[in-house]
Scaffold this motif. Structure first.
Motif, short mmCIF file in Angstrom:
data_model
loop_
_atom_site.label_atom_id
_atom_site.label_comp_id
_atom_site.label_asym_id
_atom_site.label_seq_id
_atom_site.Cartn_x
_atom_site.Cartn_y
_atom_site.Cartn_z
N GLU A 126 43.58 47.21 48.91
CA GLU A 126 42.56 46.13 49.06
C GLU A 126 41.91 45.25 48.17
OE1 GLU A 126 39.78 47.23 52.47
OE2 GLU A 126 40.68 49.44 52.02
N LEU A 127 41.41 44.15 48.54
CA LEU A 127 40.41 43.33 47.42
C LEU A 127 39.19 44.13 47.79
CD1 LEU A 127 41.64 39.81 48.43
CD2 LEU A 127 41.79 40.93 45.95
N PRO A 128 38.33 43.75 46.80
CA PRO A 128 36.76 44.30 46.97
C PRO A 128 36.36 43.52 48.19
CG PRO A 128 37.25 43.62 44.52
CD PRO A 128 38.50 43.45 45.69
N ALA A 129 35.50 44.21 48.90
CA ALA A 129 35.05 43.86 50.04
C ALA A 129 33.72 44.76 50.80
CB ALA A 129 36.15 43.67 51.30
N GLY A 130 33.25 44.14 51.63
CA GLY A 130 32.17 44.82 52.41
C GLY A 130 31.35 44.29 53.35
N LYS A 131 30.45 45.04 54.07
CA LYS A 131 29.96 44.37 55.19
C LYS A 131 28.56 43.71 54.91
CE LYS A 131 27.46 48.67 56.86
NZ LYS A 131 25.97 48.16 56.35
N LEU A 132 28.27 42.72 55.84
CA LEU A 132 26.83 42.01 55.55
C LEU A 132 25.97 43.36 55.99
CD1 LEU A 132 27.50 38.55 57.21
CD2 LEU A 132 27.64 39.13 55.02
N ASP A 133 24.77 43.25 55.39
CA ASP A 133 23.81 44.28 55.70
C ASP A 133 23.07 43.70 56.91
OD1 ASP A 133 24.21 46.11 53.75
OD2 ASP A 133 22.73 45.04 52.22
N ALA A 134 22.86 42.51 57.18
CA ALA A 134 22.47 41.95 58.47
C ALA A 134 23.20 40.70 58.70
CB ALA A 134 21.10 41.48 58.34
N ALA A 135 23.37 40.05 60.14
CA ALA A 135 24.31 39.03 60.49
C ALA A 135 23.51 37.74 59.93
CB ALA A 135 23.91 38.89 62.01
N SER A 136 22.29 37.83 59.36
CA SER A 136 21.62 36.90 58.77
C SER A 136 21.68 36.77 57.17
CB SER A 136 20.28 36.96 58.96
OG SER A 136 19.35 38.07 58.61
N GLU A 137 22.26 37.68 56.72
CA GLU A 137 22.43 37.85 55.12
C GLU A 137 23.52 36.64 54.69
OE1 GLU A 137 23.68 41.04 51.72
OE2 GLU A 137 24.31 41.31 53.66
N ILE A 152 39.58 36.94 39.96
CA ILE A 152 40.52 36.52 39.17
C ILE A 152 40.17 36.43 37.81
CG2 ILE A 152 42.10 34.42 38.64
CD1 ILE A 152 42.53 35.33 41.33
N THR A 153 40.93 37.29 36.95
CA THR A 153 40.66 37.15 35.29
C THR A 153 41.17 35.94 34.66
OG1 THR A 153 42.61 38.27 34.66
CG2 THR A 153 41.04 39.97 35.54
N GLU A 154 40.90 35.87 33.35
CA GLU A 154 41.29 34.54 32.73
C GLU A 154 42.85 34.67 32.65
OE1 GLU A 154 40.57 36.71 28.26
OE2 GLU A 154 38.96 35.08 29.26
N ASN A 155 43.49 35.94 32.76
CA ASN A 155 45.04 35.97 32.59
C ASN A 155 45.48 35.86 33.98
OD1 ASN A 155 44.57 36.26 29.86
ND2 ASN A 155 44.34 38.44 30.17
N ASN A 156 44.95 35.42 34.87
CA ASN A 156 45.51 35.39 36.36
C ASN A 156 46.02 36.69 36.86
OD1 ASN A 156 45.20 32.54 36.80
ND2 ASN A 156 46.68 31.97 35.72
N GLU A 157 45.09 37.53 36.62
CA GLU A 157 45.25 38.96 37.21
C GLU A 157 43.91 39.18 38.36
OE1 GLU A 157 47.29 41.87 33.87
OE2 GLU A 157 44.96 41.64 33.90
N VAL A 158 44.41 39.93 39.19
CA VAL A 158 43.31 40.04 40.32
C VAL A 158 42.97 41.44 40.40
CG1 VAL A 158 43.00 40.02 42.77
CG2 VAL A 158 44.32 38.28 41.76
N ILE A 159 41.64 41.72 40.44
CA ILE A 159 40.89 43.07 40.35
C ILE A 159 41.17 43.54 42.06
CG2 ILE A 159 38.98 44.44 40.40
CD1 ILE A 159 37.87 42.32 38.46
N ILE A 160 42.14 44.78 42.09
CA ILE A 160 42.47 45.30 43.52
C ILE A 160 41.98 46.61 43.41
CG2 ILE A 160 44.84 45.86 42.77
CD1 ILE A 160 44.38 43.79 45.69
N GLU A 161 41.84 47.06 44.78
CA GLU A 161 41.24 48.49 44.88
C GLU A 161 42.29 49.29 45.67
OE1 GLU A 161 37.41 47.97 47.02
OE2 GLU A 161 36.58 47.11 44.99
N GLU A 162 42.14 50.60 45.71
CA GLU A 162 42.77 51.49 46.49
C GLU A 162 41.54 52.54 46.84
OE1 GLU A 162 46.98 52.08 44.01
OE2 GLU A 162 45.13 52.77 42.99
N GLN A 163 41.77 52.66 48.02
CA GLN A 163 40.58 53.28 48.95
C GLN A 163 41.25 54.21 49.92
OE1 GLN A 163 37.22 51.00 50.01
NE2 GLN A 163 36.05 52.45 50.18
#
Length: 185
Positions: free
Chosen positions: A78-89, A56-67
Motif C-alpha cells: 500500500e501507499l502511506p495512508a491513515g484515518k482522519l482523527d475526526a470528520a472535521s480534521e 515521490i522522490t527526486e528519482n521518480n521513486e515512490v515510498i511504498i509500504e508493506e503491512q
C-alpha cells in the motif's frame, strides 16, 4: 456530479438506528423510502474518512509500504495512508501527519489528487488522495500498535504491478494512476 436525474433516483431516510459504535466504525440500520414509494433498510458504516499519499522522490521513486492486514490474513502493499482523527480534521494536515509517522518523511510540495470512495454501497468513507514531492527524510514515528516496513520503488515498476494485479489495494491503485498521469508516465 452527474445530476441529470433531478432526484428521481434518490432515497429518503425515514429513520436511523446506531447498532454498533467502535473505535473506527459506526454501523447504522436505516429505514428508507425508495423512489417508487416502497420502503427498505440500508446498513451503513459511518466513517470519519482517511488520506492516502503518493510520496515521490527526486528519482521518480515512490515510498511504498508493506503491512499485515488482518481481514485478509496477509501482507498487503500500500501507499502511506491513515484515518482522519475526526470528520472535521483538515485532510492535508492528516496526510502530513501520516506520512511523517509511517515513513519519517516530510514533504515541501503537496498536490491534491481528489477523492476515492472505496465502498459506496455501504460506507460513507472518503479517502483524500495526495501526491507529496520534495521529500526530506526524518525519523519514523509509528503508533504503538502499528507495524509496517517501507521501501522506495520506481513508479514505472509500481504501475506495472498495478496492471499485473500485484498491487490489489484500491486506494493505492487509484492514487498511483492519478499521480502517474500528472507526472507524465
Amino acid at each position: 456530479m452527474y445530476s441529470e436525474y433531478n432526484g428521481e433516483l434518490f432515497e429518503k431516510t425515514i429513520s436511523s438506528e446506531e447498532v454498533y459504535s467502535g473505535k473506527l466504525l459506526h454501523v447504522f440500520k436505516d429505514k428508507v423510502s425508495l423512489p417508487n414509494g416502497n420502503t427498505t433498510t440500508r446498513e451503513v458504516i459511518r466513517h470519519n474518512g482517511a488520506v492516502c499519499i503518493v510520496p515521490i522522490t527526486e528519482n521518480n521513486e515512490v515510498i511504498i509500504e508493506e503491512q499485515f492486514r488482518y481481514p485478509f490474513n496477509r501482507i498487503i502493499t500500500e501507499l502511506p495512508a491513515g484515518k482522519l482523527d475526526a470528520a472535521s480534521e483538515n485532510p492535508l494536515d492528516a496526510a502530513r501527519r501520516e506520512l511523517r509517522e509511517e515513513t519519517g518523511y516530510t514533504a515541501e510540495n503537496w498536490t491534491y489528487l481528489g477523492i476515492y470512495i472505496p465502498t459506496c454501497a455501504y460506507s460513507t468513507e472518503k479517502i483524500y488522495l495526495f501526491m507529496a514531492c520534495d521529500l526530506t527524510k526524518g525519523e519514523q514515528q509509528l503508533d504503538k500498535d502499528e507495524f509496517l516496513r517501507f521501501k522506495t520503488v520506481p513508479i514505472e515498476q509500481l504501475l506495472d504491478d498495478v496492471m499485473n494485479n500485484k498491487i490489489e489495494d484500491g486506494k493505492t491503485q487509484a492514487a498511483l494512476l492519478k499521480a502517474a498521469r500528472i507526472l507524465g508516465f
